[in-house]
Design an enzyme around this catalytic site. Structure first.
Site, PDB file in Angstrom:
ATOM      1  N   SER A 178       0.796  -1.225   0.000  1.00 27.02           N
ATOM      2  CA  SER A 178       0.000   0.000   0.000  1.00 27.02           C
ATOM      3  C   SER A 178       0.830   1.277   0.000  1.00 27.02           C
ATOM      4  CB  SER A 178      -0.963   0.007   1.185  1.00 27.02           C
ATOM      5  OG  SER A 178      -0.249  -0.120   2.397  1.00 27.02           O
ATOM      6  N   HIS A 206      -5.341  -3.279  -2.630  1.00 27.74           N
ATOM      7  CA  HIS A 206      -4.946  -2.419  -3.755  1.00 27.74           C
ATOM      8  C   HIS A 206      -4.780  -3.198  -5.056  1.00 27.74           C
ATOM      9  CE1 HIS A 206      -4.485   1.260  -1.460  1.00 27.74           C
ATOM     10  NE2 HIS A 206      -3.983   0.509  -0.492  1.00 27.74           N
ATOM     11  N   LYS A 237     -11.707   0.562  -1.985  1.00 27.38           N
ATOM     12  CA  LYS A 237     -10.728   1.203  -2.857  1.00 27.38           C
ATOM     13  C   LYS A 237     -11.261   1.228  -4.285  1.00 27.38           C
ATOM     14  CE  LYS A 237      -7.622   1.081   0.739  1.00 27.38           C
ATOM     15  NZ  LYS A 237      -6.987   0.237   1.734  1.00 27.38           N
TER      16      LYS A 237
END
Ligand SMILES: *Cc1c(COP(=O)(O)O)cnc(C)c1O
Length: 401
Positions: A178, A206, A237
């Site tokens: 990250s 991610h 996300k």
């Protein structure tokens, strides 16, 4: 009551350049945002694909709120398991190509749950040194022995696994790191874990919706179907909503439903969010082209930076730009803000000492012009703060690693 530690510790943070404060955003999380009352280019959002304010996702949210109300009313095992949760879990399992899936109210909660459930006094957890804070906290809650392997180093992991006498071994890694934007060397980790009978957990916060070809996560990216025991990911996300999931075998999911305290003792995901997430997943499967737009933008940013003699160490949509000191990092971030570009500075304890950095995230919704402007402003701000370009004498090949 007078509590002097509050102001003393805050003062100490200020002196070290580590004081944190909130910035106010007015309006949606777009390629341009209004932050602290000023319009700025936004290079610090995890809304990679623009789904957080996509009309279809927004209308799915209100439609499901109309149907189910806002809160889910209870934990999933009491009365909070609604049709839409079951539909979402089926859709996630299908998307992840796993037997089953289970949702959590947040990624942080999922990681606490996974590690506390698979851990315990007889287990050893093998954790990459740059894993996300929620994994570190999950290790703490697990009451297990924890061994940290060197970042992205499958042979160091192998060595630790070989020496371990634990009856249960759990390996855990971010899929895409990250704060650094690099991808875990999953093929090597899988081989090591298979040789030593360990359980492998991958955090795809991610990677979900980001890694090519389909955004299904790190295992799919490397063609390792069926070889990762627990694939965790977030909805918050690239999918633009909120909450998290695990994709795993039916037996694993059943075990979690029975044993995982952060699942059992936590109110179910609000049904409207589950509905919005279903819509976001549907968009991703219907329009995989949005992932390609994200990667085109990432390549464009890299080219802009490399043409200015700047090294860019990342292979994903997260791009760290090293600055160094805490205070310096925040000064460069402020200088960029004043030039119209919002890029957050990241300092310890989020990253190791002395590795303060700007952390950019590219979005599919950035235009070429926005990317060119950001690169130019970043180069100026770095130069102004004495952070030099790479010499153009052929000693550096400008690789994007
Ligand atoms: C953001 C993030 C989480 C936490 O997810 P939330 O849904 O925000 O709680 C977990 N792991 C990683 C790697 C993350 O980047």
């Amino acid at each position: 009551m007078d509590l002097p530690f509050l102001s003393e510790e805050i003062e100490a943070l200020k002196e070290k350049g580590r004081y944190r404060f909130l910035r106010r955003v007015s309006g949606p999380q777009d390629a341009e945002i209004v932050i602290e009352g000023a319009r700025r280019l936004n290079f610090s959002s995890n809304n990679y694909l623009g789904l957080a304010n996509h009309p279809a996702v927004v209308s799915a949210l209100s439609e499901h709120a109309g149907r189910y109300g806002v809160g889910s009313g209870a934990s999933r095992l009491i009365s909070g398991h609604m049709d839409v949760h079951a539909e979402l879990e089926d859709a996630v399992a299908k998307f992840k190509r796993t037997e089953a899936a289970l949702t959590f109210s947040a990624g942080y909660m999922a990681n606490l749950g996974i590690l506390s459930t698979l851990g315990g006094p007889d287990a050893t957890i093998f954790s990459d040194e740059l894993n996300h804070a929620s994994i570190v906290d999950g290790c703490r809650l697990a009451r297990a022995r924890v061994e940290v392997y060197r970042h992205g180093d499958a042979s160091h992991l192998e060595e630790l696994l070989r020496r371990s006498r634990a009856t249960r071994k759990v390996v855990v890694t971010d899929g895409v790191f990250s704060m650094d934007g690099d991808i875990a060397p999953l093929p090597g980790l899988v081989e090591a874990k298979e040789r030593h009978g360990a359980i492998l957990v991958v955090d795809d916060a991610h990677a979900t919706g980001v890694l090519p070809p389909h955004g299904r996560g790190t295992a799919d990216h490397f063609g390792l179907k069926g070889r990762v025991d627990v694939q965790m990911g977030t909805f918050s996300k690239a999918l633009g909503t909120y909450g998290a999931y695990i994709g795993a075998s039916r037996a694993m999911v059943d075990y979690f439903i029975n044993k995982c305290r952060p699942f059992i003792f936590n109110t179910g995901l609000p049904p409207a969010l589950a509905g919005a997430t279903l819509a976001a997943l549907g968009l991703l499967e219907k329009e995989p082209g949005i992932i390609s737009s994200l990667w085109r933008n990432q390549a464009a940013f890299r080219e802009e930076m490399v043409s200015r003699g700047r090294i860019v160490h990342s292979s994903t949509a997260i791009v760290p730009i090293n600055v160094g000191g805490d205070r310096e990092t925040m000064e460069v971030s402020k200088a960029l803000f004043d030039r119209g570009v919002f890029v957050h500075g990241i300092r310890p304890p989020t990253v190791p000492e002395g590795t303060g950095r700007l952390r950019l995230t590219l979005m599919a919704t950035h235009t070429r012009e926005m990317i060119a402007t950001a690169a130019a402003r970043i180069d100026e701000a770095l130069t102004e703060h004495g952070i030099r370009r790479v010499p153009k004498d052929g000693t550096w090949r400008g690789e994007w690693i």
